[in-house]
Design a protein around this motif. Structure first.
Motif, mmCIF file in Angstrom:
data_model
loop_
_atom_site.group_PDB
_atom_site.id
_atom_site.type_symbol
_atom_site.label_atom_id
_atom_site.label_comp_id
_atom_site.label_asym_id
_atom_site.label_seq_id
_atom_site.Cartn_x
_atom_site.Cartn_y
_atom_site.Cartn_z
ATOM 1 N N MET A 1 0.858 -1.165 0.000
ATOM 2 C CA MET A 1 0.000 0.000 0.000
ATOM 3 C C MET A 1 0.904 1.229 0.000
ATOM 4 N N ASP A 2 0.569 2.179 -0.863
ATOM 5 C CA ASP A 2 1.410 3.387 -0.899
ATOM 6 C C ASP A 2 1.127 4.269 0.318
ATOM 7 N N SER A 3 2.011 5.220 0.550
ATOM 8 C CA SER A 3 1.944 6.022 1.777
ATOM 9 C C SER A 3 0.676 6.870 1.862
ATOM 10 N N GLU A 4 0.174 7.342 0.731
ATOM 11 C CA GLU A 4 -1.049 8.151 0.755
ATOM 12 C C GLU A 4 -2.244 7.312 1.204
ATOM 13 N N LEU A 5 -2.360 6.102 0.675
ATOM 14 C CA LEU A 5 -3.460 5.227 1.084
ATOM 15 C C LEU A 5 -3.304 4.803 2.538
ATOM 16 N N ALA A 6 -2.074 4.576 2.971
ATOM 17 C CA ALA A 6 -1.825 4.220 4.370
ATOM 18 C C ALA A 6 -2.259 5.354 5.295
ATOM 19 N N LEU A 7 -1.973 6.582 4.900
ATOM 20 C CA LEU A 7 -2.377 7.737 5.697
ATOM 21 C C LEU A 7 -3.896 7.851 5.754
ATOM 22 N N ILE A 8 -4.566 7.622 4.642
ATOM 23 C CA ILE A 8 -6.031 7.673 4.619
ATOM 24 C C ILE A 8 -6.597 6.606 5.549
ATOM 25 N N ALA A 9 -6.057 5.385 5.488
ATOM 26 C CA ALA A 9 -6.534 4.299 6.351
ATOM 27 C C ALA A 9 -6.310 4.641 7.821
ATOM 28 N N SER A 10 -5.165 5.207 8.130
ATOM 29 C CA SER A 10 -4.847 5.573 9.509
ATOM 30 C C SER A 10 -5.776 6.668 10.023
ATOM 31 N N THR A 11 -5.964 7.697 9.226
ATOM 32 C CA THR A 11 -6.828 8.816 9.620
ATOM 33 C C THR A 11 -8.274 8.361 9.762
ATOM 34 N N ALA A 12 -8.740 7.556 8.816
ATOM 35 C CA ALA A 12 -10.117 7.075 8.856
ATOM 36 C C ALA A 12 -10.358 6.200 10.085
ATOM 37 N N ALA A 73 -8.818 -1.539 18.482
ATOM 38 C CA ALA A 73 -9.845 -1.348 17.453
ATOM 39 C C ALA A 73 -9.334 -0.457 16.330
ATOM 40 N N ARG A 74 -8.588 0.574 16.692
ATOM 41 C CA ARG A 74 -8.036 1.459 15.663
ATOM 42 C C ARG A 74 -7.114 0.684 14.739
ATOM 43 N N MET A 75 -6.269 -0.156 15.304
ATOM 44 C CA MET A 75 -5.349 -0.940 14.477
ATOM 45 C C MET A 75 -6.113 -1.933 13.591
ATOM 46 N N GLU A 76 -7.138 -2.553 14.155
ATOM 47 C CA GLU A 76 -7.951 -3.501 13.379
ATOM 48 C C GLU A 76 -8.625 -2.806 12.199
ATOM 49 N N TRP A 77 -9.256 -1.650 12.460
ATOM 50 C CA TRP A 77 -9.962 -0.949 11.389
ATOM 51 C C TRP A 77 -9.000 -0.296 10.409
ATOM 52 N N GLN A 78 -7.834 0.094 10.871
ATOM 53 C CA GLN A 78 -6.831 0.615 9.940
ATOM 54 C C GLN A 78 -6.429 -0.481 8.953
ATOM 55 N N ALA A 79 -6.243 -1.692 9.448
ATOM 56 C CA ALA A 79 -5.886 -2.808 8.573
ATOM 57 C C ALA A 79 -7.018 -3.122 7.596
ATOM 58 N N ILE A 81 -9.536 -1.123 6.555
ATOM 59 C CA ILE A 81 -9.695 -0.033 5.586
ATOM 60 C C ILE A 81 -8.507 -0.031 4.630
ATOM 61 N N GLY A 82 -7.328 -0.335 5.138
ATOM 62 C CA GLY A 82 -6.143 -0.426 4.291
ATOM 63 C C GLY A 82 -6.275 -1.505 3.232
ATOM 64 N N ARG A 83 -6.803 -2.670 3.617
ATOM 65 C CA ARG A 83 -7.013 -3.744 2.630
ATOM 66 C C ARG A 83 -8.042 -3.324 1.582
ATOM 67 N N ALA A 92 -10.742 5.865 -2.251
ATOM 68 C CA ALA A 92 -9.992 6.683 -1.287
ATOM 69 C C ALA A 92 -10.687 8.014 -1.000
ATOM 70 N N GLU A 93 -11.101 8.697 -2.055
ATOM 71 C CA GLU A 93 -11.770 9.990 -1.849
ATOM 72 C C GLU A 93 -13.085 9.833 -1.108
ATOM 73 N N GLU A 94 -13.791 8.762 -1.381
ATOM 74 C CA GLU A 94 -15.067 8.522 -0.704
ATOM 75 C C GLU A 94 -14.847 8.264 0.792
ATOM 76 N N ILE A 95 -13.819 7.508 1.119
ATOM 77 C CA ILE A 95 -13.504 7.254 2.533
ATOM 78 C C ILE A 95 -13.125 8.558 3.219
ATOM 79 N N GLN A 96 -12.318 9.351 2.561
ATOM 80 C CA GLN A 96 -11.954 10.649 3.142
ATOM 81 C C GLN A 96 -13.188 11.505 3.356
#
Length: 138
Positions: A1-12, A73-79, A81-83, A92-96
């Motif tokens: 996963m690229d860094s931008e998508l990783a950041l989106i998953a983390s923030t979400a 829970a944050r780590m679980e949902w980050q994973a 959303i990341g997948r 990505a834009e919709e999740i943001q």
């Protein structure tokens, strides 16, 4: 996963967990479930159940236990959303957008379980504030 998508998953995921103890939880939950229904209809009911479990566990805890549950829970949902983002980067834009809707709520909610009261008086006016069941007059 690229860094931008990783950041989106983390923030979400961080926003999702913060919303678990707010009045906006159901709206955020429904938005995520709709997204999953569209992308993975066969997994949407499991995601819905898991979101409910996440919220119930966090809302039913306090103190260090809550912080531990929130981080897990944050780590679980980050994973998760990341997948989703890895297999469908077009969402990505919709999740943001789902979580941008709640930014103002999250920035004014403060720490879960805390209350901030502010008041200004002038002249001989009185201020009465009540927070967490304790009333102070004076």
């Amino acid at each position: 996963m690229d860094s931008e998508l990783a950041l989106i998953a983390s923030t979400a995921s961080t926003s999702l967990i913060q919303l678990a103890v707010t009045d906006s939880w159901n709206s955020a939950k429904v938005s995520l479930i709709r997204l999953w229904e569209r992308i993975y209809p066969d997994r949407a009911s499991v995601v819905a159940t898991d979101l409910e479990d996440t919220q119930r566990e966090i809302a039913g805890s306090s103190g260090d236990s809550r912080r531990t549950l929130e981080e897990g829970a944050r780590m679980e949902w980050q994973a998760r959303i990341g997948r989703l983002l890895t297999s469908h980067p077009e969402v990505a834009e919709e999740i943001q957008a789902i979580f941008v809707e709640f930014e103002s709520i999250l920035s004014t909610e403060g720490t879960p379980g805390s209350i901030a009261l502010n008041a200004t008086s002038s002249g001989s006016s009185r201020i009465y504030q009540l927070g967490q069941g304790t009333q102070r007059n004076g």
